[in-house]
Write a protein that holds these residues in place. Structure first.
Motif, PDB file in Angstrom:
ATOM      1  N   THR A  61       0.172   3.437   2.698  1.00 12.52           N
ATOM      2  CA  THR A  61      -1.017   2.670   2.311  1.00 12.52           C
ATOM      3  C   THR A  61      -1.889   3.458   1.341  1.00 12.52           C
ATOM      4  O   THR A  61      -2.449   2.903   0.400  1.00 12.52           O
ATOM      5  CB  THR A  61      -1.844   2.273   3.543  1.00 12.52           C
ATOM      6  OG1 THR A  61      -2.115   3.441   4.318  1.00 12.52           O
ATOM      7  CG2 THR A  61      -1.104   1.254   4.397  1.00 12.52           C
ATOM      8  N   ASP A  64      -0.153   3.383  -2.064  1.00  9.75           N
ATOM      9  CA  ASP A  64      -0.382   2.097  -2.737  1.00  9.75           C
ATOM     10  C   ASP A  64      -1.767   2.052  -3.372  1.00  9.75           C
ATOM     11  O   ASP A  64      -1.927   1.616  -4.518  1.00  9.75           O
ATOM     12  CB  ASP A  64      -0.237   0.938  -1.754  1.00  9.75           C
ATOM     13  CG  ASP A  64       1.189   0.725  -1.296  1.00  9.75           C
ATOM     14  OD1 ASP A  64       2.119   1.207  -1.984  1.00  9.75           O
ATOM     15  OD2 ASP A  64       1.388   0.076  -0.250  1.00  9.75           O
ATOM     16  N   ASP A  65      -2.773   2.521  -2.638  1.00  6.69           N
ATOM     17  CA  ASP A  65      -4.147   2.532  -3.156  1.00  6.69           C
ATOM     18  C   ASP A  65      -4.267   3.479  -4.347  1.00  6.69           C
ATOM     19  O   ASP A  65      -4.904   3.146  -5.351  1.00  6.69           O
ATOM     20  CB  ASP A  65      -5.119   2.945  -2.045  1.00  6.69           C
ATOM     21  CG  ASP A  65      -6.565   2.699  -2.436  1.00  6.69           C
ATOM     22  OD1 ASP A  65      -6.829   1.729  -3.181  1.00  6.69           O
ATOM     23  OD2 ASP A  65      -7.430   3.487  -1.987  1.00  6.69           O
TER      24      ASP A  65
END
Length: 135
Positions: A61, A64-65
């Motif tokens: 996550t 992805d950010d």
């Protein structure tokens, strides 16, 4: 478990480039810190490489950010071009090893979870010896 972000910033003035080498853990909680370092480095007008190949732990996550936000870094003119940001990724995302099991007091039997962690995750063969209770 505490995830610590460690970043080594290298700047090469001859090639107008910079490298942000992540050596700690990149998780959603500290991803904004890496993005802030990236923003400050980009203000130098250098081509920036984010090297994640030596990271100890990469959360999907947070990655992805990072990829999403890296495209939004303001680019400054650089010899007729613009600042670029690229990301070097490892072949697979590393994860932190499980925490070490605390040592038990002598004569106190281990629970099933502790025995499993010591015997299989940490490969501690001392756990496999027979338990002899004290009298």
């Amino acid at each position: 478990m505490e995830h610590t972000l460690r970043v080594l910033v290298r700047i090469d003035t001859k090639t107008s480039s910079a490298c942000l080498e992540v050596r700690g853990c990149l998780v959603p909680e500290n991803c904004p810190d890496l993005l802030e370092i990236l923003r400050h480095t980009a203000t130098l007008g250098a081509h920036v490489v984010i090297n994640l190949t030596k990271a100890r732990h990469l959360a999907a996550t947070a990655l992805d950010d990072l990829m999403l936000q890296a495209d939004r870094i303001p680019s400054l003119p650089l010899d007729g071009g613009h600042t670029t940001v690229s990301v070097q990724l490892p072949a697979r995302l590393p994860v932190c090893p499980p925490p070490r099991v605390q040592a038990q007091a002598p004569g106190v039997p281990l629970g099933n979870v502790q025995a499993f962690e010591l015997a299989f995750l940490h490969r501690d063969t001392a756990v496999l010896s027979p338990f002899i209770p004290r009298r």
